[in-house]
Enzyme design. Structure first.
Site, short mmCIF file in Angstrom:
data_model
loop_
_atom_site.label_atom_id
_atom_site.label_comp_id
_atom_site.label_asym_id
_atom_site.label_seq_id
_atom_site.Cartn_x
_atom_site.Cartn_y
_atom_site.Cartn_z
N SER A 149 0.83 -1.20 0.00
CA SER A 149 0.00 0.00 0.00
C SER A 149 0.88 1.27 0.00
CB SER A 149 -0.97 -0.03 1.18
OG SER A 149 -1.98 0.94 1.03
N ASP A 155 -9.58 -4.41 -5.51
CA ASP A 155 -8.96 -3.21 -4.95
C ASP A 155 -9.13 -2.02 -5.90
OD1 ASP A 155 -7.38 -1.35 -3.64
OD2 ASP A 155 -5.53 -2.54 -3.73
#
Length: 322
Positions: free
Chosen positions: A166, A266
């Site tokens: 991330s 995502d």
């Protein structure tokens, strides 16, 4: 007579953090602190905390049964959390790094960089670069740093990797770009970099991104505004948008291998796909691999590393490193 004062919220980035008008920050997510261990019961991995500088710490992980003269690849790892939550010293990171260390048979340096908004970007990038410089300095004979015995004894400085999940994937990208213009101590080279569910964004949709997510109110955009309020170009700053007009060429990344890991559900995945494809077309002289895991969402392997798909992804990361 006592009065109950309700603190006023200045910035609400639920489910991550709330920033109040009095300057206090409430972190809504994040695992509790977890101490290092001389031997993890599940994996046998040893861990310890070290001080890199006045501002930067790290937790080191060494697989069990490492022979006295055995050299291992070194992974400098950057945790996720939108630059505002998460810690290398937390339970979730401890569990994840133990598993990755034993799977990859790698010596891991998990970096504890300072968090925004108390320490706005680019502080996290600076701390992350400091940590990588510290690792590289172990090859320099006359250096001012205090060398760590695990690194000097077991680190293979010809096999240095960087990586992160991330926001940590974003950091790994920016560190690879920086290393392309600023040599590391001892002229140490980064062999490879992995970007797992990297946090990239911008003002306009690209690839298969939905236009509805680019009204300036998406959580990704609001996080960036909070963690780097002075960013030149705002959400089109090259550090969050590597496709911005003034972004450095991706051909300048200072590594020879790249792995981009993504998850089908995502919201960051379409930009991650374009990133991998753009690197391939950039003229970068390296090997690009991309993995997209079907049916999963952002950083699924970190939150539950014991599912079959999580195990498979962690094995892919380990194979890339080892």
């Amino acid at each position: 007579m006592a009065t109950n004062t309700i603190k006023q919220v200045l910035t609400d980035l639920s489910p991550l953090i709330k920033v109040y008008e009095d300057g206090t920050v409430e972190r809504l997510m994040g695992a509790p602190f977890f101490p290092p261990s001389p031997e993890d019961p599940a994996t046998g991995v040893a861990s310890k905390d070290i001080i890199i500088s006045l501002e930067v710490q790290a937790r080191l992980f060494l697989p069990k049964n490492t022979e006295s003269s055995q050299k291992l690849p070194i992974l400098v790892y950057y945790h996720g959390g939108g630059f505002c939550i998460g810690s290398a010293l937390s339970f979730l990171e401890q569990r994840y790094m133990n598993i990755l260390a034993v799977e990859a048979k790698a010596l891991i340096v998990s970096v504890e960089y300072r968090l925004a908004p108390e320490h706005p970007l680019p502080v996290a990038y600076e701390d992350s670069w400091t940590a990588l410089q510290w690792v590289a300095s172990h090859v320099v004979a006359n250096t001012s740093i205090e060398k760590d015995p695990w690194l000097t004894k077991h680190g293979d400085f010809g096999r240095i990797y960087i990586g992160g999940d991330s926001a940590g994937g974003n950091i790994a990208h920016n560190i690879a770009i920086q290393a392309g213009v600023e040599p590391l101590p001892g002229d140490v080279k980064i062999l490879g970099s992995f970007l797992s569910h990297p946090f990239f964004w911008g003002s306009k949709p690209i690839g298969s991104e939905s236009k509805e997510d680019f009204d300036g109110q998406h959580l990704s955009c609001r996080i960036w505004s909070c963690v780097y309020p002075s960013a030149p170009g705002g959400i089109d700053n090259p550090m969050i948008n590597p496709f911005a007009e003034n972004a450095p060429s991706l051909s300048g990344m200072a590594c020879s291998r790249l792995l981009v890991c993504l998850a089908e559900k995502d919201v960051l995945t379409p930009r991650g796909v374009v990133y991998a494809e753009t690197v391939k077309k950039s003229g970068w002289n390296g090997e690009v691999q991309m993995v997209v895991v079907e049916g999963e969402d952002h950083c699924f392997h970190f939150f539950d590393p014991h599912t079959e798909k999580a195990k498979d992804l962690i094995k892919s990361l380990a194979y890339f490193i080892s």
